[in-house]
Design an enzyme around this catalytic site. Structure first.
Site: not given
Length: 948
Positions: A405, A453, A556, A645
């Site tokens: 990430d 994130h 998404n 996520s």
């Protein structure tokens, strides 16, 4: 109040998830979500040159706004500074507000540069029941500004308070039902704040509570600072100096030692001493002002009262008029003395009673109540019960999960104990010089607007649990291997991601090093559009061959509520990847979630446009993040995000649970267990479908299946029935919901009776009913709960419950929250209100705000429109300006963007070929109480232009 000046300054912004290319929010792709951040202006051709743009902005039904914020565009400004003018609230609620001392903060309704009153207090009146928690989180750095929380009963007696000095968070647990005043007080300077009240059992684990015993008003327990208290040697002259300073402060406060002569007569070395404060409200107000001056070094002669200013006189008048001056003044004076550093401690003279929060599960983590809905949805409590019953030895290998990430905050107290190593970074495409380094830390500064994130993802996988701080993880025993592949621009290259995958699986890679052991699971909450290419296909095959499971977010880009599906992005659509779609709190497919034939499994991703779980906050997924203080130092925090996520790490955590109880479980065995339906609950069509894959991941089933695959499986304990969800918020409009009784494994426990509805006073029989919808053997299945508000005579919020008495005599309780609005003209909307929301149309080529539109609120939803937009590309962001500093999206203010908020200002770009009337999105406060994530990931807000 009529001041029109604004004092613009840098603000902090948090984000929900990223939609940029290979963005750290689980997939990406084409469609109307745009082409990623940045980019240039006009397109060629002979198409239209101006465009009409419009859309709606959703907010949670629990949304509320302080009636006297500093925003000059607030409609219907009404002061709520006293008990007589208290603003009435209905819980559950999530409120945005502002407070300020006189002449502090930006110019606006409450600071015109000359007024002496400011907006020091916001007072709310609300009916509460035992078990509810009043939570306050303020936006400013506690070193610069401070806001406190006080709770009074209907008789104006102080029954609870939270007034710390080093945290933005305050809370009080209500121990007895009744009508209460909630006072939010600006102790120092100015700040935005969020106030949240959820249903009983849905809020943070809060040590402060309302108590009938309370404390002795006007009395403080303190001790002068001891010699050598700061680490130096104990010297007589130091003790004398400390005692002198303490005397000066107490004289300024007009206080005397209990039982002593007039004036302060403290003694050193005798332990705690009780002092009495002035009995007169005006004298206490003057003492407070003098102490504040002493603390700031504003008096010429120490201890001598300064000349009274108009500001002092106004404070005195307000103190004399308040119904609660003595108790509040006692607490504020204690805090002022405490911050002087002249005392070892300064406390109110409290009468104590013992309280405790115990139990292995739910855990005692402070913010677990926010996470409860998504962990219950995957049946994690039952899984942890099963694992605990195994009594595995301390030598059992802990599973290792690699989080590929944007890095992990390595010093976050929820994650530091869980780190396998500091990890690695593979970042080659970065002109700033950031590249491959021997750490997976998130290195970005406040100026670079980090989202944290990867930290959020890592916390969902395996945050430290049962430690009374932060939140809980899906697999508390998991170790985290942080691998950073994103640079500050929010993008990652295919090459870097694959290098991170190979490193995680302990395969050869360009760094020339491998971890001490391969990861059991890789989580990748990232993706891009298009088919799986050969590079990713090969990489996934290689790491699977090494024994590592690969879990990937699906993306998404969907608009499922409108019937518009988006295909699964890459690398989630590669063979062998465990592609994860997202559900909301009602176990429906999330509106944004990508779907398709490569979906393997579904997991909670959240939906921040609604609040249905009873905690008052929108239905986001909460986990670890970080923020920055005024000096730019990184600080740990908790925040909410939404997206696939957030769904992916739930599945990665469940895979870790399986590898913990059965370390030898192979990749192909896991594939077979998915295909057999052994790890999931059916949500869609029987078998595998394109929306949920094989179904919603079930942690208890997964643990049981992993144990059953052992050569010598342990005998399973008798299975117990669970009721999910454990709480439901019907709000003011919803009339039905579903409760499901389920069991993992085999056991003799059954439910054969009728669910009992327990109604509080004020609700008539029949106002809540329960009927079996799809129920099979043993009473397992779905029960529909129906609310008929005609059976509730009076407006208000009610907290009935459902009870399922099982054959074992265990009782399962489901907490309900139901609101009934007052009828008639002027009764108000049944929906939420966050105050003024400003829609900014940004030119992606320059980053300039081309237009600002003040959205219109009706029936709990904002609408906006702009005619004649003269660019061919646009970004749309919206938010509040509660403190009136001309910047939207500060910490604590509402914020959102189309289609969802993204890191920094690098959110989706819309290419315009014609008018658009579907630019719909949601806004929510940027705080740890709400979905926009961080208790503030740092960035700068957007400066408004004058509204069109």
């Amino acid at each position: 109040m009529k001041a029109m000046l604004r004092d613009g300054r840098a603000r902090l912004l948090a984000t929900i998830c990223s939609l940029t290319l290979l963005a750290a929010c689980g997939g990406g792709g084409g469609g109307d979500s745009g082409s990623g951040g940045g980019g240039g202006g006009g397109g060629g051709g002979s198409g239209p040159t101006t465009f009409n743009l419009s859309g709606t902005i959703a907010i949670a039904e629990t949304a509320a706004v302080d009636s006297d914020t500093n925003d000059i565009n607030q409609s219907g400004y009404v002061a709520n500074d006293t008990a007589g003018t208290a603003q009435v609230l209905t819980a559950p609620v999530l409120l945005v507000g502002s407070v300020n001392e006189p002449n502090t903060g930006p110019r606006g309704n409450n600071n015109d540069g000359t007024s002496t009153l400011g907006d020091v207090d916001d007072v709310f009146r609300v009916d509460l029941v035992a078990g509810q928690v009043v939570e306050l989180e303020f936006a400013s750095d506690p070193a610069e500004s401070d806001v406190d929380l006080y709770i009074y009963n209907a008789g104006a007696a102080l029954v609870g308070f939270s007034n710390g000095t080093d945290s933005r968070y305050e809370c009080v647990t209500v121990t007895q039902g009744g009508s209460y005043f909630v006072l939010v007080n600006a102790f120092r300077n100015a700040s935005i704040y969020n106030l949240r009240i959820g249903a009983p059992g849905t809020s943070a684990n809060c040590p402060q509570s309302t108590t009938a015993e309370g404390f002795a008003p006007g009395e403080l327990v303190l001790e002068p600072r001891r010699a050598g208290a700061a680490g130096g040697a104990a010297k007589p002259e130091a003790a004398a100096a400390n005692l002198k300073r303490a005397h000066e402060l107490l004289r300024a406060a007009g206080s005397k030692v209990e039982g002593g002569p007039s004036g302060a007569e403290l003694q050193a070395g005798v332990g705690p001493q009780v002092i009495k404060l002035p009995a007169d409200a005006v004298a206490r107000s003057a003492a407070m002002a003098t102490l504040a001056d002493l603390a700031a070094g504003r008096t010429g002669k120490t201890g001598a009262p300064r000349a009274l200013s108009a500001q002092d006189m106004a404070r005195r008048a307000k103190a004399a008029a308040d119904p609660w001056p003595e108790a509040l003044a006692t607490l504020r004076l204690a805090k002022q003395l405490r911050t002087s550093q002249a005392f070892e401690y300064v406390e109110v003279n409290r009468w104590l009673r013992s309280t405790a929060i115990t139990g292995a599960f739910p855990p005692n983590d402070l913010r677990y109540s926010y996470q409860r809905w998504h962990y219950e949805q995957i049946n994690l409590p039952a899984a942890m019960d099963r694992i605990t019953a195994l009594n595995l030895p301390g030598t059992q290998a802990r599973p290792l999960v690699s989080v590929i990430d944007d890095g992990v905050v390595l010093d976050h107290p929820d994650l530091a104990p869980q780190l396998f190593s500091n990890g690695r970074s593979f970042v080659s495409l970065n002109a700033t010089g950031d590249g491959d380094v021997n750490t997976g830390d998130n290195p970005f500064t406040a100026a670079q607007q980090p989202v944290f994130h990867g930290t959020h993802v890592a916390g969902t996988v395996g945050a430290a649990t049962y430690d009374a701080i932060g939140g809980a993880g899906t697999a508390p025993m998991a170790l985290i291997l942080p691998v950073r592949v994103f640079g500050p621009g929010g993008r990652a290259s295919t090459a870097d991601i694959i290098q991170g995958m190979r490193y995680s699986a302990a395969l050869s890679n360009r760094s020339g090093v491998v971890p001490a052991r391969r990861a059991d699971v890789i989580n990748m909450s990232l993706g891009g559009s298009g088919a799986c290419d050969a590079a990713f296909a090969t990489a996934i095959a290689d790491v699977r061959a090494a024994g590592t499971l690969v879990v990937v977010a699906a993306g998404n880009d969907g608009r499922n509520a409108s019937g518009i599906a988006a295909p699964v992005g890459s690398p989630a659509n590669c063979a062998g990847a465990i592609a994860v779609s997202a559900t909301d709190a009602r176990r429906n497919i999330a509106n944004y979630s990508n779907t398709g034939p490569t979906i393997r499994v579904a997991a909670p991703g959240g939906d921040t446009s609604v609040s249905t779980t009873g905690n008052g906050a929108p239905d986001g997924v909460y986990s670890d993040v970080a923020t920055f203080d005024a000096a730019g130092r990184r600080q740990p925090a908790i925040g909410a995000m939404q997206g696939t996520s957030m769904a992916s790490p739930h599945v990665a955590g469940v895979m870790a649970l399986m590898r913990y109880v059965n370390p030898g479980l192979s990749v192909t065995q896991v594939d077979a267990l998915f295909a057999a339906g052994s790890l999931t609950d059916e949500l869609g069509a029987a078998g595998r479908d394109n929306v949920f894959g094989f179904g919603l991941v079930n942690a208890r089933k997964a643990v049981d299946a992993a144990l059953a695959a052992l050569a010598t499986p342990p005998a399973p304990p008798p299975a117990q029935i669970v009721a999910l969800p454990s709480s439901i918020d019907f709000g003011a409009l919803q009339t039905s919901a579903v409760v499901e009784l389920s069991v993992s494994g085999t056991g003799s426990e059954t439910f054969t009776g009728t669910p009992q509805v327990v109604l509080p006073a004020g609700m008539n029989p029949g106002s809540v009913t329960v009927a079996a919808t799809t129920v099979g053997a043993g009473g397992l299945g779905r029960y529909t709960v129906t609310v008929d508000r005609s059976g509730i005579p009076s407006a208000g919020t009610y907290y009935p419950s459902l009870r399922f008495t099982l054959s074992s005599a265990r009782v399962l309780t489901v907490q309900l929250a139901i609101n009934k609005q007052a009828a008639g003209p002027g009764a108000g909307s049944a929906r939420g209100n966050f105050g003024p929301v400003y829609v900014l149309l940004v030119d992606p080529a320059t980053g300039n705000v081309e237009h600002t539109v003040l959205a219109t609120l009706a029936n709990g939803r904002y609408t906006w429109s702009k005619t004649g937009y003269a660019k061919t590309r646009v970004q749309v962001v919206a938010g509040g300006d509660t403190d009136n500093d001309d910047l939207i999206c500060a910490r604590g203010e509402t914020c959102g963007a189309f289609p969802v908020l993204a890191p920094g200002k690098d959110f989706a770009v819309i290419d315009l070929t014609g008018d658009r009337s579907d630019l719909n999105f949601q806004v929510a406060p940027l705080s740890g109480m709400s979905p926009a994530g961080t208790d503030g990931a740092a960035a700068r807000g957007w400066r408004k232009t004058p509204a069109d």
